[in-house]
Each structure stands twice: as C-alpha cells, then as structure tokens.
Design an enzyme around this catalytic site. Structure first.
Site, mmCIF file in Angstrom:
data_model
loop_
_atom_site.group_PDB
_atom_site.id
_atom_site.type_symbol
_atom_site.label_atom_id
_atom_site.label_comp_id
_atom_site.label_asym_id
_atom_site.label_seq_id
_atom_site.Cartn_x
_atom_site.Cartn_y
_atom_site.Cartn_z
ATOM 1 N N CYS A 33 0.280 -17.794 -7.291
ATOM 2 C CA CYS A 33 0.803 -17.175 -6.060
ATOM 3 C C CYS A 33 0.928 -15.664 -6.197
ATOM 4 O O CYS A 33 1.213 -14.970 -5.216
ATOM 5 C CB CYS A 33 2.139 -17.798 -5.689
ATOM 6 S SG CYS A 33 1.990 -19.562 -5.404
ATOM 7 N N HIS A 77 -1.828 -13.143 11.379
ATOM 8 C CA HIS A 77 -3.045 -12.543 10.830
ATOM 9 C C HIS A 77 -2.757 -11.239 10.083
ATOM 10 O O HIS A 77 -3.562 -10.302 10.129
ATOM 11 C CB HIS A 77 -4.096 -12.335 11.929
ATOM 12 C CG HIS A 77 -4.736 -13.622 12.370
ATOM 13 N ND1 HIS A 77 -4.123 -14.486 13.241
ATOM 14 C CD2 HIS A 77 -5.902 -14.197 12.036
ATOM 15 C CE1 HIS A 77 -4.899 -15.540 13.440
ATOM 16 N NE2 HIS A 77 -5.975 -15.389 12.699
ATOM 17 N N GLU A 122 6.193 -22.748 4.358
ATOM 18 C CA GLU A 122 5.040 -22.097 3.756
ATOM 19 C C GLU A 122 3.887 -23.096 3.651
ATOM 20 O O GLU A 122 2.727 -22.751 3.852
ATOM 21 C CB GLU A 122 5.425 -21.591 2.369
ATOM 22 C CG GLU A 122 4.536 -20.494 1.877
ATOM 23 C CD GLU A 122 5.126 -19.800 0.683
ATOM 24 O OE1 GLU A 122 5.130 -20.407 -0.392
ATOM 25 O OE2 GLU A 122 5.608 -18.670 0.846
HETATM 26 N N1 LIG Z 1 11.091 -20.799 -4.099
HETATM 27 C C1 LIG Z 1 9.812 -20.458 -3.819
HETATM 28 N N2 LIG Z 1 8.831 -20.853 -4.623
HETATM 29 C C2 LIG Z 1 7.555 -20.535 -4.338
HETATM 30 C C3 LIG Z 1 7.244 -19.816 -3.171
HETATM 31 C C4 LIG Z 1 8.305 -19.394 -2.338
HETATM 32 O O1 LIG Z 1 8.119 -18.725 -1.294
HETATM 33 N N3 LIG Z 1 9.564 -19.737 -2.686
HETATM 34 N N4 LIG Z 1 5.944 -19.578 -2.866
HETATM 35 C C5 LIG Z 1 4.935 -19.994 -3.614
HETATM 36 C C6 LIG Z 1 3.520 -19.757 -3.207
HETATM 37 O O2 LIG Z 1 3.455 -18.829 -2.153
HETATM 38 C C7 LIG Z 1 2.638 -20.998 -2.893
HETATM 39 O O3 LIG Z 1 1.635 -20.663 -1.975
HETATM 40 C C8 LIG Z 1 3.318 -22.218 -2.422
HETATM 41 O O4 LIG Z 1 3.705 -22.888 -3.562
HETATM 42 P P1 LIG Z 1 3.566 -24.443 -3.892
HETATM 43 O O5 LIG Z 1 4.492 -25.244 -3.031
HETATM 44 O O6 LIG Z 1 3.729 -24.563 -5.341
HETATM 45 O O7 LIG Z 1 2.074 -24.734 -3.393
HETATM 46 P P2 LIG Z 1 1.124 -25.969 -3.683
HETATM 47 O O8 LIG Z 1 0.194 -26.053 -2.516
HETATM 48 O O9 LIG Z 1 0.507 -25.801 -5.010
HETATM 49 O O10 LIG Z 1 2.123 -27.187 -3.662
HETATM 50 P P3 LIG Z 1 1.913 -28.717 -4.027
HETATM 51 O O11 LIG Z 1 2.701 -29.446 -2.952
HETATM 52 O O12 LIG Z 1 2.541 -28.886 -5.378
HETATM 53 O O13 LIG Z 1 0.451 -29.019 -3.986
HETATM 54 C C9 LIG Z 1 5.202 -20.651 -4.908
HETATM 55 N N5 LIG Z 1 6.560 -20.948 -5.157
HETATM 56 ZN ZN LIG Z 2 1.925 -18.498 -0.874
#
Ligand SMILES: Nc1nc2c(c(=O)[nH]1)N=C([C@H](O)[C@H](O)COP(=O)(O)OP(=O)(O)OP(=O)(O)O)CN2
Ligand SMILES: [Zn+2]
Length: 138
Positions: A33, A77, A122
């Site tokens: 990320c 965007h 997100e």
């Molecule tokens: N507490 C937070 N943790 C994370 C954030 C955040 O905003 N707050 N953001 C991210 C990343 O932006 C990421 O895009 C999203 O993370 P994640 O849920 O790990 O994404 P995945 O698609 O890999 O999730 P799975 O459901 O495990 O496939 C990271 N952490």
């Molecule tokens: Zn992200």
C-alpha cells in the site's frame, strides 16, 4: 434516535506513506500500500434528527449536493496523496473518515439535524467509521 444514511462512491488513487520516512521504511510499514494504487471507495454519510413537515430530516438530493460539493468534487478521480489534507497525513481510511466528518460537520448546520457518522469503505472488507461521539482519540 432517527437517522438517515446516504451512500456515495468515488474512484481515487493513493499511496500510504509518511513523508519523512525512506521508501524502504514506508514499504516495511505499509507493505504494497506504500505503492500508488487505486480503490473504488464507498462513503456513507449519516444524519440524526427529526423530520420537518415534509416528513424528511433532509432531502436525500440536498444531502447529495452537499457531499458532492464538499467531498466528491475534490476526491473523485484524484490522487488523494496530492490533496493538502493528506500532505502530512497518509490517506488511510481512518484519516479520510476523520477529515470528511469534520468537513461535512461544518457544511451541515441545522437546529433540526446533525451529522452523526461518516464511514469510508476502502475495499469491501475494510472500512473506517467516525462517529460524532467517537472523536476523542483523534
Ligand atoms: N488501518 C488501516 N489499514 C490499512 C489501510 C487503511 O487505510 N487503514 N489501507 C491499506 C491499503 O490502502 C489497502 O489498499 C487496503 O488494504 P487491505 O484490506 O489489506 O487490502 P486487500 O485487498 O489486500 O485485503 P484482503 O481482504 O486481505 O484481500 C492497508 N491497510
Ligand atoms: Zn489503498
């Protein structure tokens, strides 16, 4: 308590990083990320209040106009990391929920209703919620 909630969505890019840290430290903390990537964000805005003589706390269309003007016009965007509010703070879901809550709280002034909660999704499995009574750790 009587509430109404409207949901919005927008597409945006971000990368999670702390400006003062090296690329490798950011990668260690944020993993992938820390690299530029995008989400289709969902935003839920909840108001609490009492309906007026029309039966509405606030016309959903009016709420939409305010959220469009205050948030979506800037966020959709966009590369969130370029916005001034995320210059010194990473555009995490937490920081976004906090900032959007504060922005909308200033725009939604009424003696009949108030902003109660903002949730930023997100992904489908990850979101942050800022509630009116939940800001003491901010
Ligand atoms: N507490 C937070 N943790 C994370 C954030 C955040 O905003 N707050 N953001 C991210 C990343 O932006 C990421 O895009 C999203 O993370 P994640 O849920 O790990 O994404 P995945 O698609 O890999 O999730 P799975 O459901 O495990 O496939 C990271 N952490
Ligand atoms: Zn992200």
């Amino acid at each position: 308590m009587l509430t109404i909630t409207k949901e919005f969505s927008f597409h945006a890019a971000h990368r999670l990083h702390l400006r003062d840290l090296s690329e490798s430290d950011n990668l260690r903390i944020y993993g992938n990320c820390a690299r530029l990537h995008g989400h289709t964000y969902r935003l839920q805005v909840q108001l609490a209040g009492r309906p007026d003589e029309t039966g509405m706390i606030l016309h959903f269309g009016e709420l939409k106009g305010i959220v469009q003007r205050e948030v979506l016009s800037r966020y959709d965007h966009a590369d969130l990391s370029d916005l001034p509010e995320y210059h010194d703070l990473p555009a995490t879901a937490e920081n976004m929920a906090e900032h959007i809550f504060r922005t909308l709280d200033c725009a939604l002034v009424s003696d009949r209703f108030r902003l109660e909660q903002v949730t930023v999704y997100e992904t489908q499995t990850a979101w942050a919620t800022r509630s009116r009574d939940g800001g003491e750790h901010a």
